[in-house]
Design an enzyme around this catalytic site. Structure first.
Site, PDB file in Angstrom:
ATOM      1  N   SER A  23       0.836  -1.206   0.000  1.00 42.46           N
ATOM      2  CA  SER A  23       0.000   0.000   0.000  1.00 42.46           C
ATOM      3  C   SER A  23       0.871   1.256   0.000  1.00 42.46           C
ATOM      4  CB  SER A  23      -0.911   0.010   1.236  1.00 42.46           C
ATOM      5  OG  SER A  23      -0.147  -0.126   2.414  1.00 42.46           O
ATOM      6  N   HIS A 156     -39.746  23.064 -10.735  1.00 44.79           N
ATOM      7  CA  HIS A 156     -39.891  22.211 -11.934  1.00 44.79           C
ATOM      8  C   HIS A 156     -39.160  22.814 -13.132  1.00 44.79           C
ATOM      9  CE1 HIS A 156     -43.348  20.325  -9.746  1.00 44.79           C
ATOM     10  NE2 HIS A 156     -43.548  21.585  -9.363  1.00 44.79           N
ATOM     11  N   SER A 277     -13.843  25.063 -28.385  1.00 47.37           N
ATOM     12  CA  SER A 277     -14.030  23.822 -29.127  1.00 47.37           C
ATOM     13  C   SER A 277     -12.988  23.763 -30.231  1.00 47.37           C
ATOM     14  CB  SER A 277     -15.437  23.797 -29.725  1.00 47.37           C
ATOM     15  OG  SER A 277     -15.473  22.955 -30.862  1.00 47.37           O
ATOM     16  N   LYS A 283     -17.550  28.519 -29.789  1.00 48.77           N
ATOM     17  CA  LYS A 283     -17.896  27.892 -28.512  1.00 48.77           C
ATOM     18  C   LYS A 283     -17.056  28.383 -27.332  1.00 48.77           C
ATOM     19  CE  LYS A 283     -20.322  24.897 -27.644  1.00 48.77           C
ATOM     20  NZ  LYS A 283     -20.285  23.465 -27.908  1.00 48.77           N
ATOM     21  N   GLU A 290     -18.860  21.878 -15.254  1.00 53.41           N
ATOM     22  CA  GLU A 290     -19.197  20.529 -15.741  1.00 53.41           C
ATOM     23  C   GLU A 290     -18.371  19.470 -15.024  1.00 53.41           C
ATOM     24  OE1 GLU A 290     -20.036  20.341 -20.330  1.00 53.41           O
ATOM     25  OE2 GLU A 290     -18.500  21.844 -19.960  1.00 53.41           O
TER      26      GLU A 290
END
Ligand code: ARG
Length: 464
Positions: A23, A156, A277, A283, A290
């Protein structure tokens, strides 16, 4: 090479098994705490006259040299030495000779590893709590600029009622406040010392566990030696608290992704936190939020791994438990990096107030205000709801908003609607009507913001 535990073995360990069971490549990070605990353990052995003062002095000095070597990255790791505990002890022996072997008196790696882990986690928890405070401060700073910025509050993911952006941001500060408190509670259970439980049953030597605990800053000692060496609850609950933090971060991250999409255009993220991008020149992708959203998955997975690891293990220590470290360490590294990413990103957010305001007006978000107005005229809420709903339907048919629908048209739906309704149906009137404790009125939000800032300031003062 002969093992530190090699006495009863006639054959040497299979080479693959050495690799399989080592380990060191991940538990090496425990070395500062391993050595610190060993030094205190050694001093205790001398105080209790279990070893001599001279022996203790030699061992402590040797340990300090091992520490310096590890700090300098000068101690080579080898799988044949399994783990960090064996590396330290074997290096100590090379430096000071056979007296090194006295260090492990009245101790086992079972109580040693749990002690090291708790010392390490205690610091990690403190760092996480500091990180949470920094992220809260970033949220508060942004909120202070946007007490009077209005955006559509959603349920919602549909426009519901207009709210202050500061109110929305403070909702996250509240979540982090609970995370902070939760870590504080978990810290108390981490901060109990297993050392002195030895392998599982305690030790015949006249050790002084309380003294060791005090020296190492533990609040107390684990009371049952068998529980002490087999408990990993503290690691699991820390992983659970981290998972919950990631839930919170991922919700905020998701909102940043949504808000920064050209679909909404509520905010712009700092260039330094986005990427482009390779094919679409226009982009600008919200990679950092993210990734924060995505990293929640591995943290949840680690929690599950730890629970499954401990499930149905018989008392006491089992080698399975060595597998606690990688998920735990990766959990902490991941949560720390997400905290940092969020904290550094927040001040770079540009808010498009006008776009938010425009969006807040779409979807008849002041329909509840019309119903509340009728309630104040003595109409039961259910009936008022119906009248307001019919008014919305009329607005949809006439392609107008509640505050631009002519009064006469409203009065055809219900004659009790009077001219004084006009002032109530604007977005800022709607927001400022909600003065109930915890509500979104500007003045209420400002007071909440000040109160929150006081909490953070008091803590800064207390730690000075
Ligand atoms: N590396 C081991 C672990 O992390 C240390 C304890 C080993 N104890 C033992 N009896 N083999 O669990």
């Amino acid at each position: 090479m002969s093992k530190l535990w090699g006495g009863r073995f006639a054959q040497s360990t299979n080479q693959f098994v050495e690799q399989f069971s080592a380990s060191i490549h991940y538990d090496a990070r425990l070395y500062p705490w391993d050595i610190r605990a060993s030094i205190v353990h050694c001093r205790m052995l001398a105080r209790q006259e279990i070893i001599s003062q001279a022996e203790a002095e030699a061992i402590v000095q040797g340990l300090q040299r091992v520490l310096a070597e590890l700090d300098a990255g000068q101690l080579p790791f080898q799988v044949s030495l399994e783990d960090i505990h064996m590396h330290v002890e074997s290096r100590l022996k090379a430096l000071i000779g056979p007296v090194a072997g006295k260090l492990h008196t009245a101790r086992s790696r079972n109580d040693q590893v749990s002690t090291d882990l708790r010392l390490y986690l205690r610091e990690q928890v403190d760092a996480l709590r500091q990180g949470l405070r920094a992220m809260q401060q970033a949220l508060l700073d942004l909120a202070r600029q946007h007490v009077e910025t209005i955006l559509p509050g959603m349920t919602h993911l549909q426009n519901a009622q207009p709210v202050s952006l500061a109110h929305h941001l403070l909702a996250y500060a509240e979540m982090l406040q609970r995370d902070h408190a939760r870590l504080g509670e978990i810290r108390q259970r981490i901060n109990q010392m297993p050392l002195g439980s030895a392998a599982l049953a305690g030790t015949p030597f006249p050790i002084d566990r309380e003294w060791v605990a005090e020296q190492l800053g533990f609040a107390g000692v684990c009371r049952n030696s068998m529980d002490a060496v087999s408990d990993r609850d503290f690691a699991i609950e820390l992983a659970a608290a981290c998972a919950l933090m990631m839930v919170h971060f991922s919700r905020f991250a998701e909102e940043l992704v949504l808000w920064s999409s050209p679909l909404l255009g509520f905010i712009e993220l700092p260039d330094a936190f986005c990427t482009g991008s390779s094919i679409m020149p226009q982009k600008k992708n919200p990679d950092v939020p993210e990734l924060v959203r995505g990293k929640s998955g591995r943290v949840f997975g680690h929690l599950m791994a730890l629970l499954t690891l401990m499930k149905a293990l018989p008392l006491t220590y089992n080698r399975d438990m060595q597998e606690d470290k990688e998920p735990l360490f990766d959990t902490l590294d991941t949560v720390q990096s997400c905290l940092r990413a969020m904290t550094e990103l927040i001040p770079g957010i540009t808010v498009h107030r006008e776009t938010m305001l425009r969006a807040a007006g779409a979807g008849f978000t002041t329909a509840t205000d019309l119903a509340d107005y009728l309630v104040r005229k003595g109409i039961p809420f259910r009936e008022a709801h119906e009248i307001s709903g019919r008014t919305v339907r009329l607005c949809i048919a006439q392609n107008c908003t509640l505050d631009t629908l002519p009064l006469a048209a409203m009065q055809q739906i219900d004659a009790r609607i009077a001219a004084d309704v006009g002032a109530l149906l604007t977005l800022s009137a709607s927001v400022n009507a909600r003065r109930s404790l915890g509500g979104t009125a500007f003045a209420t939000v400002l007071a909440a913001l000040d109160a929150f800032q006081d909490i953070l300031n008091e803590e800064i003062l207390a730690t000075c």
